[in-house]
Design a protein around this motif. Structure first.
Motif, PDB file in Angstrom:
ATOM      1  N   THR A 179      52.040 -41.420 -12.474  1.00 35.31           N
ATOM      2  CA  THR A 179      50.658 -41.284 -12.206  1.00 35.31           C
ATOM      3  C   THR A 179      49.967 -40.021 -12.078  1.00 35.31           C
ATOM      4  O   THR A 179      48.909 -39.538 -12.498  1.00 35.31           O
ATOM      5  CB  THR A 179      50.231 -42.101 -10.806  1.00 35.31           C
ATOM      6  N   THR A 180      50.915 -38.990 -11.670  1.00 38.68           N
ATOM      7  CA  THR A 180      50.591 -37.536 -11.771  1.00 38.68           C
ATOM      8  C   THR A 180      51.567 -36.620 -11.993  1.00 38.68           C
ATOM      9  O   THR A 180      52.804 -36.934 -11.544  1.00 38.68           O
ATOM     10  CB  THR A 180      50.271 -37.089 -10.135  1.00 38.68           C
ATOM     11  N   TYR A 228      55.309 -37.309 -10.103  1.00 33.40           N
ATOM     12  CA  TYR A 228      55.128 -37.538  -8.862  1.00 33.40           C
ATOM     13  C   TYR A 228      55.841 -39.115  -8.673  1.00 33.40           C
ATOM     14  O   TYR A 228      55.655 -40.080  -9.483  1.00 33.40           O
ATOM     15  CB  TYR A 228      53.573 -37.967  -8.429  1.00 33.40           C
ATOM     16  N   LEU A 282      50.928 -40.179 -18.538  1.00 35.93           N
ATOM     17  CA  LEU A 282      50.412 -40.590 -17.229  1.00 35.93           C
ATOM     18  C   LEU A 282      50.609 -42.217 -17.043  1.00 35.93           C
ATOM     19  O   LEU A 282      50.197 -42.720 -18.220  1.00 35.93           O
ATOM     20  CB  LEU A 282      48.878 -40.257 -17.203  1.00 35.93           C
ATOM     21  N   TYR A 300      40.875 -37.346 -14.574  1.00 31.47           N
ATOM     22  CA  TYR A 300      41.732 -36.428 -15.447  1.00 31.47           C
ATOM     23  C   TYR A 300      41.189 -36.319 -16.746  1.00 31.47           C
ATOM     24  O   TYR A 300      40.426 -37.190 -17.156  1.00 31.47           O
ATOM     25  CB  TYR A 300      43.034 -36.881 -15.402  1.00 31.47           C
ATOM     26  N   GLN A 309      41.874 -41.592 -13.613  1.00 32.01           N
ATOM     27  CA  GLN A 309      43.216 -41.154 -13.171  1.00 32.01           C
ATOM     28  C   GLN A 309      43.911 -41.681 -11.729  1.00 32.01           C
ATOM     29  O   GLN A 309      43.152 -41.665 -11.024  1.00 32.01           O
ATOM     30  CB  GLN A 309      43.213 -39.642 -13.044  1.00 32.01           C
ATOM     31  N   ALA A 311      45.881 -40.766  -9.265  1.00 35.15           N
ATOM     32  CA  ALA A 311      46.858 -39.678  -8.764  1.00 35.15           C
ATOM     33  C   ALA A 311      46.248 -39.615  -7.379  1.00 35.15           C
ATOM     34  O   ALA A 311      45.095 -39.624  -6.854  1.00 35.15           O
ATOM     35  CB  ALA A 311      46.342 -38.327  -9.732  1.00 35.15           C
ATOM     36  N   ALA A 317      46.168 -32.931 -11.276  1.00 37.66           N
ATOM     37  CA  ALA A 317      46.068 -33.561 -12.094  1.00 37.66           C
ATOM     38  C   ALA A 317      45.376 -33.215 -13.465  1.00 37.66           C
ATOM     39  O   ALA A 317      45.195 -34.110 -14.333  1.00 37.66           O
ATOM     40  CB  ALA A 317      45.606 -34.925 -11.744  1.00 37.66           C
TER      41      ALA A 317
END
Length: 326
Positions: A179-180, A228, A282, A300, A309, A311, A317
């Motif tokens: 996700t990040t 992440y 992502l 993002y 996004q 995150a 990000a």
């Protein structure tokens, strides 16, 4: 005569094995490392409702790695999602092995001498980092092609994109997705309490130079991207083919730097991405991360335009990265 027959048949055999490998390993695993199954209850129910049930197939297993969760707690958690079977895998020997290894350490490693900062983290946390960096692959059965890690401090939110369209494709460019992706400088500098990443860059440089691979990082402001990892997708078939990545992981293990200096699985998977020459993607997975007290909806900029996004660290990000399964 027999040798000539084997020699003629060998290319056909190799092609057959490659073909089988491409079609048989399609199954995926949604994984968790748990100490207390009560913490996993809401996570599992959300996964069932928002991911597992919409897929309507049998190509995904729910796997929970644990050290000492009672049979009673396992039955209780399974009863909450009776239509979603849970596979429990005991990994206690991983923690016992490394506790014994820690006791046998003869002294610091000059590559990663440790610091006051790394000493703040208990051995259990460091062993968790090592487990999610490499050891989980030793426990995961070989018939899994991909894995989605979702930790028990993750709250799955509404808006997960079309889970029924998720299907494994060995030709897909998506090998690691998160996700990040965080930015870390390769020329790490020390703080009064030290750093975590000391030595990673040097180990990577040494390996790639030995294997006659270009090492393009310099000491002038370059950075690398790291996923992440509390929610992370991994193409396991890709990992199995990456001999150089696996050699790096073996060197990390031999160095004891995860134990001594708390090298994190997040940073190490960033190095795996670089060494394996794959691109960061992502992951379209909305969630909040309870441990870091952050929501998972920010903005993002991707190469496909502005999108939502998922995150927890918005200031990290703002990267032009492609969206996996967008």
């Amino acid at each position: 005569m027999m040798l000539r027959y084997i020699k003629n048949f060998l290319p056909v055999l190799v092609l057959l094995l490659l073909t089988i490998a491409r079609v048989q390993s399609l199954k995926g695993a949604i994984t968790l490392l748990a100490w207390n199954l009560d913490k996993a209850a809401s996570r599992n129910v959300a996964i069932y409702e928002k991911f597992y049930k919409p897929m309507r197939n049998e190509t995904v297993d729910i796997i929970i790695f644990h050290e000492a969760c009672s049979e009673e707690s396992q039955v209780k958690l399974q009863a909450m999602t009776p239509d979603m079977p849970i596979i429990y895998i005991n990994v206690k020997d991983h923690f016992m092995k490394w506790k014994e290894r820690m006791a046998m350490l003869s002294g610091p490693n000059p590559l990663c001498p440790g610091s006051k900062l790394s000493q703040r983290f208990k051995l259990g946390y460091k062993l968790m980092c090592w487990f999610w960096y490499k050891r989980f692959l030793d426990y995961l059965p070989v018939d899994y092609a991909w894995m989605l890690r979702i930790d028990d401090d993750v709250e799955v939110l509404d808006g997960f994109r079309n889970p029924e369209t998720w299907s494994y494709d060995w030709q897909s460019p998506v090998k690691i997705a998160s996700t990040t992706w965080l930015q870390f400088p390769t020329n790490v500098t020390s703080t009064p309490e030290g750093i975590f990443e000391a030595g990673m860059n040097e180990m990577t440089r040494e390996l790639l130079i030995e294997r006659k691979r270009d090492f393009t990082w310099t000491d002038s402001g370059n950075f690398y991207l790291a996923p992440y990892t509390n929610v992370m997708y991994l193409d396991i078939n890709w990992w199995r083919r990456q001999l150089l990545v696996r050699e790096f992981a073996n060197r990390v293990e031999e160095s004891n730097c995860i134990i001594i200096s708390r090298w994190g699985d997040l940073e190490l998977w960033g190095y795996n991405t670089y060494i394996g020459e794959t691109k960061p993607y992502l992951l379209p997975f909305p969630y909040s991360h309870k441990s870091h007290k952050c929501m998972a909806k920010n903005q993002y900029t991707s190469n496909q335009g502005s999108r939502e996004q998922y995150a927890c660290i918005p200031h990290k990000a703002n990267l032009e990265l492609p969206l996996a399964w967008g």
